[in-house]
Design a protein around this motif. Structure first.
Motif, PDB file in Angstrom:
ATOM      1  N   LEU A   1       0.809  -1.220   0.000  1.00  0.00           N
ATOM      2  CA  LEU A   1       0.000   0.000   0.000  1.00  0.00           C
ATOM      3  C   LEU A   1       0.845   1.275   0.000  1.00  0.00           C
ATOM      4  O   LEU A   1       0.577   2.208  -0.748  1.00  0.00           O
ATOM      5  N   HIS A   2       1.885   1.321   0.852  1.00  0.00           N
ATOM      6  CA  HIS A   2       2.645   2.577   0.947  1.00  0.00           C
ATOM      7  C   HIS A   2       3.423   2.857  -0.341  1.00  0.00           C
ATOM      8  O   HIS A   2       3.596   4.016  -0.721  1.00  0.00           O
ATOM      9  N   VAL A   3       3.853   1.804  -1.039  1.00  0.00           N
ATOM     10  CA  VAL A   3       4.554   1.995  -2.312  1.00  0.00           C
ATOM     11  C   VAL A   3       3.565   2.494  -3.374  1.00  0.00           C
ATOM     12  O   VAL A   3       3.866   3.403  -4.158  1.00  0.00           O
ATOM     13  N   GLU A   4       2.377   1.906  -3.361  1.00  0.00           N
ATOM     14  CA  GLU A   4       1.302   2.357  -4.268  1.00  0.00           C
ATOM     15  C   GLU A   4       1.039   3.849  -4.075  1.00  0.00           C
ATOM     16  O   GLU A   4       0.681   4.556  -5.017  1.00  0.00           O
ATOM     17  N   ARG A   5       1.271   4.332  -2.848  1.00  0.00           N
ATOM     18  CA  ARG A   5       0.985   5.739  -2.544  1.00  0.00           C
ATOM     19  C   ARG A   5       2.231   6.620  -2.564  1.00  0.00           C
ATOM     20  O   ARG A   5       2.238   7.715  -1.986  1.00  0.00           O
ATOM     21  N   GLY A   6       3.295   6.122  -3.153  1.00  0.00           N
ATOM     22  CA  GLY A   6       4.452   6.970  -3.426  1.00  0.00           C
ATOM     23  C   GLY A   6       5.520   7.012  -2.361  1.00  0.00           C
ATOM     24  O   GLY A   6       6.426   7.847  -2.427  1.00  0.00           O
TER      25      GLY A   6
ATOM     26  N   GLU B   1      11.390   0.828   1.477  1.00  0.00           N
ATOM     27  CA  GLU B   1      12.176   0.596   2.699  1.00  0.00           C
ATOM     28  C   GLU B   1      11.794   1.542   3.838  1.00  0.00           C
ATOM     29  O   GLU B   1      12.358   1.466   4.922  1.00  0.00           O
ATOM     30  N   ARG B   2      10.849   2.445   3.581  1.00  0.00           N
ATOM     31  CA  ARG B   2      10.397   3.360   4.627  1.00  0.00           C
ATOM     32  C   ARG B   2       9.166   2.783   5.329  1.00  0.00           C
ATOM     33  O   ARG B   2       8.395   2.030   4.749  1.00  0.00           O
ATOM     34  N   GLY B   3       8.955   3.195   6.582  1.00  0.00           N
ATOM     35  CA  GLY B   3       7.757   2.796   7.315  1.00  0.00           C
ATOM     36  C   GLY B   3       6.636   3.788   7.049  1.00  0.00           C
ATOM     37  O   GLY B   3       6.885   4.982   6.825  1.00  0.00           O
ATOM     38  N   ALA B   4       5.414   3.311   7.055  1.00  0.00           N
ATOM     39  CA  ALA B   4       4.277   4.202   6.800  1.00  0.00           C
ATOM     40  C   ALA B   4       3.019   3.667   7.469  1.00  0.00           C
ATOM     41  O   ALA B   4       2.922   2.464   7.759  1.00  0.00           O
ATOM     42  N   ILE B   5       2.109   4.571   7.714  1.00  0.00           N
ATOM     43  CA  ILE B   5       0.778   4.164   8.188  1.00  0.00           C
ATOM     44  C   ILE B   5      -0.265   4.764   7.255  1.00  0.00           C
ATOM     45  O   ILE B   5      -0.030   5.802   6.626  1.00  0.00           O
ATOM     46  N   THR B   6      -1.397   4.077   7.195  1.00  0.00           N
ATOM     47  CA  THR B   6      -2.562   4.608   6.486  1.00  0.00           C
ATOM     48  C   THR B   6      -3.734   4.542   7.461  1.00  0.00           C
ATOM     49  O   THR B   6      -3.908   3.529   8.151  1.00  0.00           O
ATOM     50  N   VAL B   7      -4.496   5.614   7.536  1.00  0.00           N
ATOM     51  CA  VAL B   7      -5.691   5.583   8.386  1.00  0.00           C
ATOM     52  C   VAL B   7      -6.939   5.583   7.492  1.00  0.00           C
ATOM     53  O   VAL B   7      -6.982   6.244   6.457  1.00  0.00           O
TER      54      VAL B   7
END
Lengths: 351, 70
Positions: free
Chosen positions: A195-200, A204-210
Motif C-alpha cells: 500500500l505505501h509503495v502504491e501511494r508513493g 524501505e520506509r515505514g508508513a501508516i494509512t488511516v
C-alpha cells in the motif's frame, strides 16, 4: 515551522496508587475506554517521549470535534495508558497527524451517528522490527503492538479530541473496532506492491494509512478463478444501506494472501482488480429506500448526472478509490471494510 | 461558527440529539454564546408534512434568535 504550546497543556495530577482505585479514578473522569489502563506516570511518559525527536509540547495536530491540541506529551500519555511500547511512539504520532488531514474528515467521523472506527494499516520494514501482526488473526486479539496502537489512537481521539460516547461522539451503536483497529499489511505474501509503495512512499520506509472504517464483513469463498472471485466480492459490496453508494465513498478490501494469489495468477494487477470490482459492483439505485435514493440524487448528481431508479451507482467515484490491502494467514477469507463514505484514507511516512 | 467569529448574526439549528455536541463544540471553538435553535429529534421517521409543520412552529423562534442583539 512548529507551534509550541505551554507545557501546562498536560497537567500533573496525584492519582491513587492502588490499581483498583486507579481504575475507578480514570473511569470517573472518562479518561479511559472502559478497560483498565496503565497509569501514565512521569517516568513512563518520559520513556515514551525518548522515541520521538519532536519537542514534547510541539503541536502535532488539532483534533476535532473538541479541537484539542495533540502534542507529543499528550500523545505519549495516552500511549502509556493504552499499553504501547515506547518504540511505537513514532507510529502513533504519524497516525495522529494523518487523522487530522482535512480529507479524512475527522469532524464527521468523530461526531457522526455512524459506527466509524479509525483503522490503522502499517507498512514497511517497521512491521517486522516492531513485531506487528500482518498474518494470523491480524484484525483480532493477541498482538500487543496492533492492540495498543489502535487503542492509543482511540484514547487520543477521545481525550484530546473530546469525542466521548453520548457527548460529542454521537454513534448510535458504535462498533467493536472503536476499542482498537490496527493491522499490518502482509507484504511478504502479497503478489503486488504494498500500500505505501502504491501511494508513493519508498518500500524501505515505514508508513501508516488511516481509514474511516464502518465495520468488517467476512467474505468466505473457495472460488478458484479470478472471474468467479471478483464476482462474489463485487456482489458483497452491493448493499442498499451502504454509505459508500449514497455518498460515493472509499470501500476497502482486505484480501487474504490466497485470494490475492488467485487474482495475480490470472494476470491481474492491483489496478485491474480495482477496475473490475468497480464495474461489477455497480448497484441499481432503485434498490435503495426512496428517501435514501433522494439523498443520493442530492449528493451524487454533480458526479453522475441525473439519477433515477435504474441508474447504476458506482461504489466510489473512481476505481482507484477502492482500497486493497493484503493481510491475514492461510484461509479462504477476505474482509470487506465499508467506509464512512464522506472520508478519504490518508497515508503518512513514519519518521 | 466562522460567521459568528466575524460578528455577523448567526445561529445553528440542530436536533435535541445533537444539542450536547453543538454546545460543546461552540465552547471549544471559543464562541460559547452561539445561539442554538433546538428542534425535537428525530426527523427520519416523520413525514414531509410533519417536518413542514415543525418548521412552521419553529420559524419565529429562529428569526428571533438570529436577529437578537448581543
Amino acid at each position: 515551522m512548529s507551534t509550541r504550546l505551554s507545557p501546562n497543556h498536560a497537567r500533573l495530577v496525584e492519582a491513587p496508587a492502588d490499581l483498583d482505585e486507579f481504575h475507578r479514578y480514570v473511569a470517573e473522569r472518562k479518561w479511559g475506554d472502559g478497560l483498565p489502563v496503565i497509569p501514565p506516570t512521569q517516568d513512563r511518559v518520559e520513556r515514551m517521549l525518548r522515541h520521538t525527536t519532536r519537542e514534547p509540547d510541539d503541536l502535532v495536530a488539532v483534533i476535532a470535534p473538541g479541537f484539542g491540541a495533540a502534542t507529543p506529551r499528550r500523545i505519549a500519555i495516552n500511549a502509556v495508558m493504552a499499553g504501547c511500547a515506547p518504540e511505537l511512539m513514532p507510529v502513533l504520532i504519524a497516525a495522529v497527524e494523518a487523522v487530522a488531514a482535512p480529507e479524512f474528515n475527522l469532524q464527521g467521523i468523530q461526531a457522526t451517528t455512524n459506527p466509524v472506527a479509525t483503522w490503522i494499516i502499517v507498512n514497511g520494514p517497521i512491521v517486522e522490527r516492531l513485531g506487528l501482526n500482518a498474518a494470523f488473526n491480524c484484525l483480532g486479539q493477541g498482538n500487543s503492538g496492533n492492540a495498543s496502537l489502535g487503542r492509543a489512537l482511540r484514547l487520543v481521539l477521545q481525550n484530546v479530541g473530546s469525542a466521548r460516547p453520548g457527548e460529542m461522539d454521537r454513534a448510535t451503536q458504535g462498533q467493536p473496532g472503536k476499542y482498537t483497529f490496527c493491522c499490518a499489511e502482509n507484504e511478504n505474501e502479497s503478489p503486488w506492491d504494498p500500500l505505501h509503495v502504491e501511494r508513493g512512499i519508498a518500500r524501505e520506509r515505514g508508513a501508516i494509512t488511516v481509514v474511516g472504517a464502518a465495520g468488517t464483513l467476512n467474505m468466505n469463498t473457495h472460488a478458484k478463478d479470478s472471474d468467479d472471485l471478483l464476482r462474489v466480492i463485487a456482489d458483497t459490496l452491493e448493499h442498499p444501506t451502504s454509505n459508500d453508494y449514497w455518498i460515493g465513498g472509499e470501500p476497502w478490501i482486505v484480501l487474504s494472501p490466497e485470494h490475492a494469489h488467485i487474482l495475480a495468477r490470472d494476470g491481474l494487477s492491483k489496478s485491474e482488480v480495482k477496475k473490475r470490482l468497480w464495474e461489477r459492483s455497480k448497484m441499481r439505485a432503485g434498490r435503495m429506500a426512496a428517501k435514501d435514493l433522494a439523498r443520493t440524487q442530492t449528493g451524487r448528481t454533480a458526479e453522475l448526472g441525473p439519477i433515477d431508479e435504474n441508474t447504476l451507482l458506482p461504489v466510489s467515484p473512481t476505481p482507484d478509490l477502492i482500497g486493497l490491502v493484503i493481510a491475514g494467514a492461510p484461509g479462504t477469507h477476505s474482509v470487506y471494510v465499508p467506509s464512512f463514505g464522506d472520508t478519504r484514507s490518508v497515508t503518512r511516512e513514519v519518521a | 461558527m466562522q460567521i459568528a467569529k466575524r460578528r455577523k448574526a448567526s445561529l445553528t439549528i440542530c436536533s435535541t440529539a445533537f444539542e450536547t455536541l453543538g454546545r460543546t463544540q461552540a465552547k471549544a471553538l471559543g464562541h460559547p454564546e452561539l445561539p442554538l435553535a433546538i428542534i425535537a429529534h428525530p426527523f427520519g421517521i416523520r413525514t414531509r408534512n410533519e417536518v413542514r409543520a415543525m418548521a412552521e412552529r419553529c420559524v419565529e423562534d429562529i428569526v428571533r434568535l438570529a436577529t437578537k442583539k448581543t
